[in-house]
Design a protein around this motif. Structure first.
Motif, short mmCIF file in Angstrom:
data_model
loop_
_atom_site.label_atom_id
_atom_site.label_comp_id
_atom_site.label_asym_id
_atom_site.label_seq_id
_atom_site.Cartn_x
_atom_site.Cartn_y
_atom_site.Cartn_z
N SER A 205 0.82 -1.21 0.00
CA SER A 205 0.00 0.00 0.00
C SER A 205 0.86 1.27 0.00
CB SER A 205 -0.94 0.01 1.20
OG SER A 205 -0.20 -0.02 2.42
N LYS A 206 2.02 1.23 0.66
CA LYS A 206 2.92 2.39 0.68
C LYS A 206 3.44 2.70 -0.72
CE LYS A 206 3.19 2.81 5.30
NZ LYS A 206 2.82 4.00 6.06
N LEU A 207 3.71 1.65 -1.47
CA LEU A 207 4.19 1.81 -2.84
C LEU A 207 3.11 2.46 -3.70
CD1 LEU A 207 6.08 -0.95 -4.79
CD2 LEU A 207 4.21 0.29 -5.86
N ASP A 208 1.91 1.94 -3.63
CA ASP A 208 0.80 2.48 -4.43
C ASP A 208 0.51 3.93 -4.06
OD1 ASP A 208 0.53 0.09 -5.75
OD2 ASP A 208 -0.99 -0.69 -4.39
N ASP A 209 0.55 4.24 -2.75
CA ASP A 209 0.28 5.60 -2.30
C ASP A 209 1.29 6.59 -2.86
OD1 ASP A 209 -1.88 4.71 -0.87
OD2 ASP A 209 -0.86 4.72 1.08
N ALA A 210 2.56 6.19 -2.89
CA ALA A 210 3.61 7.09 -3.37
C ALA A 210 3.38 7.47 -4.82
CB ALA A 210 4.98 6.43 -3.20
N PHE A 211 3.09 6.50 -5.67
CA PHE A 211 2.83 6.79 -7.08
C PHE A 211 1.56 7.63 -7.26
CE2 PHE A 211 5.53 2.95 -7.78
CZ PHE A 211 6.48 3.55 -8.61
N MET A 212 0.53 7.30 -6.50
CA MET A 212 -0.74 8.01 -6.62
C MET A 212 -0.58 9.47 -6.27
SD MET A 212 -4.37 7.23 -4.71
CE MET A 212 -3.70 7.75 -3.12
N HIS A 213 0.17 9.77 -5.20
CA HIS A 213 0.35 11.16 -4.77
C HIS A 213 1.12 11.98 -5.79
CE1 HIS A 213 -1.63 10.41 -1.11
NE2 HIS A 213 -0.63 9.83 -0.45
N ARG A 214 1.92 11.32 -6.62
CA ARG A 214 2.66 12.03 -7.67
C ARG A 214 1.91 12.01 -9.00
NH1 ARG A 214 8.09 12.99 -6.44
NH2 ARG A 214 8.15 14.01 -8.47
N GLY A 215 0.71 11.44 -9.00
CA GLY A 215 -0.09 11.39 -10.22
C GLY A 215 0.47 10.45 -11.26
N ALA A 261 15.82 3.05 -2.44
CA ALA A 261 14.52 3.67 -2.72
C ALA A 261 13.88 4.21 -1.45
CB ALA A 261 13.59 2.66 -3.39
N THR A 262 14.67 4.36 -0.40
CA THR A 262 14.09 4.80 0.87
C THR A 262 13.56 6.23 0.80
OG1 THR A 262 16.32 5.47 1.62
CG2 THR A 262 15.56 3.27 2.24
N HIS A 263 14.08 7.03 -0.14
CA HIS A 263 13.60 8.41 -0.29
C HIS A 263 12.34 8.48 -1.15
CE1 HIS A 263 16.10 7.49 -3.76
NE2 HIS A 263 15.56 8.51 -4.41
N LEU A 264 11.97 7.38 -1.76
CA LEU A 264 10.80 7.37 -2.64
C LEU A 264 9.52 6.94 -1.94
CD1 LEU A 264 12.34 5.70 -5.83
CD2 LEU A 264 12.14 8.13 -5.29
N PHE A 265 9.66 6.09 -0.92
CA PHE A 265 8.48 5.52 -0.27
C PHE A 265 8.54 5.72 1.24
CE2 PHE A 265 9.72 2.79 -3.89
CZ PHE A 265 8.65 3.05 -4.75
N ASP A 266 7.39 5.91 1.85
CA ASP A 266 7.33 5.97 3.31
C ASP A 266 7.71 4.61 3.88
OD1 ASP A 266 6.48 8.58 3.30
OD2 ASP A 266 4.34 8.09 3.42
N SER A 267 8.36 4.61 5.02
CA SER A 267 8.74 3.35 5.65
C SER A 267 7.50 2.63 6.19
CB SER A 267 9.74 3.58 6.78
OG SER A 267 9.16 4.39 7.79
N SER A 268 7.62 1.33 6.36
CA SER A 268 6.54 0.51 6.91
C SER A 268 6.95 -0.01 8.27
CB SER A 268 6.23 -0.66 5.98
OG SER A 268 5.72 -0.21 4.74
N THR A 269 5.96 -0.36 9.09
CA THR A 269 6.23 -0.87 10.42
C THR A 269 5.66 -2.27 10.56
OG1 THR A 269 6.15 1.34 11.41
CG2 THR A 269 5.89 -0.53 12.90
#
Length: 324
Positions: A205-215, A261-269
């Motif tokens: 979900s973090k991956l999908d969110d990152a792309f979505m926020h950048r359109g 790719a740590t600067h591209l996606f939010d970290s997960s817990t």
């Protein structure tokens, strides 16, 4: 009313109303289970299961509540057994863990090795599944601990405690155009076909969110639950891989280049937890601390006293989690 009857209705409900499969799992006879269920229904004066001929077709509304209560009773009985075992032999028993492939393959091996060395007489069982399956196993008491990253809203009935944070890397074959860039952007990544995790697994979900926020609309051409499978298809040239950083082994995967790719996606817990009210034996506390060193016994006990997720988040808000 017998405890055996409660176990039968609970097991039948969790075997898709298949009495034959239930009998096999409990090493007993199908007629015996059917008879005991009928006796229980006669005593209660309501049907737990609706029938069509000899076949169970559905759980009745009354049966739904009865089975839920039966599960609570069986869980309490198991806790009583755990208490007795703790006092009779604190280093002997069993421990069941449900988790995803990534945790089982990359995060848990050293923990399990150390645990088995410390507790050779504890039988350890690992179950793998989707976050939904893991949540169900833990909520139903099939396993002692659930370890998950995704879909934590499914774990509302469990005490879930944070263990560590992690992020992702991009894996590509040597000589790939992305290896020539000083610093990746999401736009760079989106130019290529992507091989990554199935939605709902391993922080997808973090991956999908990152792309979505950048359109951006990346072309995901292949998904899997297993990072080793993802890397296999990257090697075949199907696309670039996006996997958990912990899933890249510089030695085993020496033919692939891992790009930060740590600067591209939010970290997960990643979280670990179990049912509220569970009696934790001494070796269970030790397993928690081996997996997440900050989860000392006192902190775990404190977490079990918290009444909801907000209180749990407040308890752990000032703890700096390690990163894998």
């Amino acid at each position: 009313m017998k405890l055996q009857q409660l176990r039968y209705i609970w097991e039948v409900a969790h075997h898709g109303l298949n009495v034959s499969a239930t009998a096999q799992s409990l090493f007993t006879s199908q007629p015996g289970i059917s008879k005991q269920i009928r006796l229980l229904e006669d005593e209660l004066g309501v049907e737990v299961f609706a029938r069509s001929g000899k076949h169970l077709t559905r759980i009745t509304p009354a049966g739904q509540t009865i089975i839920e209560k039966a599960g609570e009773i069986l869980h309490t009985v198991e806790s009583i057994k755990q208490v007795a075992q703790e006092f009779s032999n604190e280093k002997k028993g069993s421990l069941s863990v449900a988790t995803t492939h990534t945790q089982a393959r990359y995060a848990l091996p050293k923990v399990i090795s150390a645990f088995i060395e410390r507790y050779p007489d504890v039988s350890l069982h690992m179950h793998q599944g989707s976050p939904m399956q893991i949540a169900e196993m833990a909520a139903d008491g099939v396993v002692d601990f659930a370890i998950a990253t995704e879909a934590l809203e499914l774990f509302g009935d469990l005490v879930m405690m944070p263990c560590y944070t992690w992020n992702r890397c991009i894996v590509v074959p040597k000589g790939h155009p992305l290896t020539e860039l000083d610093k990746l952007t999401l736009e760079d990544v989106a130019r290529f076909p992507i091989v990554t995790y199935v939605f709902g697994f391993t922080g997808r979900s973090k991956l999908d969110d990152a792309f979505m926020h950048r359109g951006l609309s990346p072309k995901v051409v292949f998904t899997a639950t297993d990072a080793d499978v993802i890397k296999t298809y990257v090697r075949l040239g199907l696309g670039i891989g996006i996997i958990a950083t912990m899933a890249h082994d510089p030695i085993v995967d020496s033919d692939l280049v891992a790009l930060d790719a740590t600067h591209l996606f939010d970290s997960s817990t990643t979280m670990i937890g179990c049912r509220r009210g569970t009696f934790l034996r001494g070796y269970m506390y030790d397993f928690l601390e081996l997996f997440a060193p900050h989860l000392a016994r006192e902190l775990v006990d404190d977490a079990f006293e918290r009444q909801n997720r907000a209180e749990l988040e407040l308890l752990f808000s000032e703890i700096k989690l390690p990163t894998l």
